[in-house]
Write a protein that holds these residues in place. Structure first.
Motif, short mmCIF file in Angstrom:
data_model
loop_
_atom_site.label_atom_id
_atom_site.label_comp_id
_atom_site.label_asym_id
_atom_site.label_seq_id
_atom_site.Cartn_x
_atom_site.Cartn_y
_atom_site.Cartn_z
N LYS A 20 0.62 -1.25 0.06
CA LYS A 20 0.44 -0.08 0.07
C LYS A 20 1.29 1.25 -0.22
O LYS A 20 0.18 2.72 -0.77
N ALA A 21 1.88 1.18 1.01
CA ALA A 21 3.22 2.08 0.54
C ALA A 21 3.26 2.30 -0.91
O ALA A 21 4.87 3.37 -0.87
N GLY A 22 3.83 1.53 -0.95
CA GLY A 22 3.82 1.80 -3.04
C GLY A 22 5.20 1.16 -3.75
O GLY A 22 6.14 1.99 -4.07
N LYS A 23 5.62 -0.15 -2.87
CA LYS A 23 6.59 -0.51 -3.03
C LYS A 23 6.52 -1.42 -3.44
O LYS A 23 5.54 -2.64 -3.37
N LEU A 24 8.07 -2.55 -4.25
CA LEU A 24 7.57 -4.23 -4.56
C LEU A 24 8.84 -4.58 -3.09
O LEU A 24 9.63 -4.23 -2.50
N LYS A 25 7.83 -5.53 -2.23
CA LYS A 25 8.20 -6.00 -1.23
C LYS A 25 8.51 -7.43 -1.83
O LYS A 25 8.13 -8.20 -2.58
N THR A 26 10.20 -8.25 -1.37
CA THR A 26 10.58 -9.13 -1.26
C THR A 26 10.03 -9.90 -1.37
O THR A 26 10.40 -9.98 -0.13
N GLY A 27 10.02 -11.19 -1.32
CA GLY A 27 8.94 -12.59 -0.90
C GLY A 27 9.65 -13.39 -0.77
O GLY A 27 10.92 -13.59 -1.23
N THR A 28 9.61 -14.40 -1.09
CA THR A 28 9.80 -16.02 -2.04
C THR A 28 11.44 -15.77 -2.50
O THR A 28 11.32 -15.33 -3.99
N LYS A 29 12.71 -16.47 -2.69
CA LYS A 29 13.29 -15.75 -3.53
C LYS A 29 14.28 -17.45 -3.89
O LYS A 29 15.03 -17.41 -3.01
N TYR A 30 14.03 -17.74 -5.35
CA TYR A 30 15.32 -19.04 -5.17
C TYR A 30 16.61 -18.46 -5.64
O TYR A 30 16.27 -17.32 -6.99
#
Length: 312
Positions: free
Chosen positions: A260-270
């Protein structure tokens, strides 16, 4: 009232009119009596969504589930006006896909819209499915539809400005972009691709208060996604899954969500490196088998790059 409308459809359809006003032939129904089975099943889950097109015209998108074996669909619709003296006037359109767009009237005196959808096979239509939406429901969706319209205009303006600037720097650069709602609020975001050996991707969102496009950064502060070879959409429809290639043997697959703050939040990372036989998930070692299983599920997702608009 609805039963009366249903009984009168067979007569009214003979004079059915296309949106343009021209008369069209109407597909004959296979069943003359209620005891005869239709040649093809009726559609299910008829739904509605208000959409404002690029010319600012308000439309109602009618959609439904696909019918197995169907060669097309018949759509008949009418407006139920508040004036009891006005007769039902049915309009008829055909569709090859599982949706159709109806232009909404500018007059305000209708109470609801009734739609009847049937599947066709061999030139014959099966039983229809009825759907309806009230004027209030249409109005409730209208504000969001106009916001999406404003967003598309602002994001298109940004894409054209970026393309013009990039072409001055790199004359042979191939550029593409896609408008995709990646956070589920029915307002599109812009994914802008600079195609080098691998793509550099910029993500923009719509700022409704300023009526402009705003660059989306990652939670690590990065302004672009670099080394991108592919982007896909999660099954949830929210976020993006980005495949980054370091070489022919190494790379990473990263899931992002738009906050909602307008950022790309990193989730799962392979992360993988086949030459060194190193494979990790969120920094922890995993086996090649687990990585390959995940990659199989990744490639089963819909690719976001299939609907790009190119700027040559």
């Amino acid at each position: 009232m609805k039963n009366m409308v249903k009984k009168g459809i067979s007569l009214l359809l003979a004079a059915a009119v296309v949106v343009s006003g021209a008369f069209v032939p109407v597909t004959t129904y296979a069943a003359d009596t209620e005891n005869e089975a239709p040649v093809i099943a009726p559609p299910h889950n008829v739904g509605f969504e208000v959409y404002v097109n690029n010319e600012g015209i308000e439309n109602l998108v009618v959609y439904w589930d696909p019918v197995e074996g169907s060669e097309g669909y018949n759509i008949n619709y009418t407006f139920e006006y508040n004036d009891a003296d006005r007769k039902f006037e049915f309009c008829h359109v055909n569709a090859d896909q599982t949706s159709v767009m109806i232009e909404l009237p500018t007059e305000e005196d209708y109470g609801s819209i009734m739609v009847f959808v049937s599947a066709t096979k061999g030139g014959v239509a099966g039983s229809d499915t009825e759907g309806s939406i009230t004027k209030k429901e249409v109005d409730d969706q209208m504000e969001a539809a106009h916001t999406a319209y404003d967003a598309r205009n602002a994001l298109t303006k940004k894409a054209r400005a970026l393309a013009k600037s990039d072409k001055k720097k790199y004359e042979t650069l191939s550029i593409s972009c896609i408008f995709k709602d990646i956070n589920g609020d029915n307002v599109p975001e812009l994914l802008y691709f600079r195609h080098f050996n691998r793509a550099e991707v910029l993500v923009y969102r719509y700022d409704a208060l300023k009526n402009t496009a705003k660059l989306v950064k990652t939670d690590a502060g990065e302004k672009t996604l670099g080394g991108v070879s592919d982007i896909r959409v999660p099954k949830s429809g929210k976020g993006i899954v980005v495949k980054v290639s370091g070489s022919a043997y190494s790379g990473a697959v990263i899931t992002y969500t738009l906050t909602k703050a307008g950022k790309l939040k990193t989730g799962t990372k392979y992360v993988y490196d086949y030459s060194k036989k190193k494979y990790t998930k969120n920094g922890k070692k995993i086996t090649k088998a687990k990585l390959d299983k995940y990659l199989d599920s990744y490639y089963a997702l819909d690719s976001i790059g299939q609907n790009t608009v190119l700027y040559e």
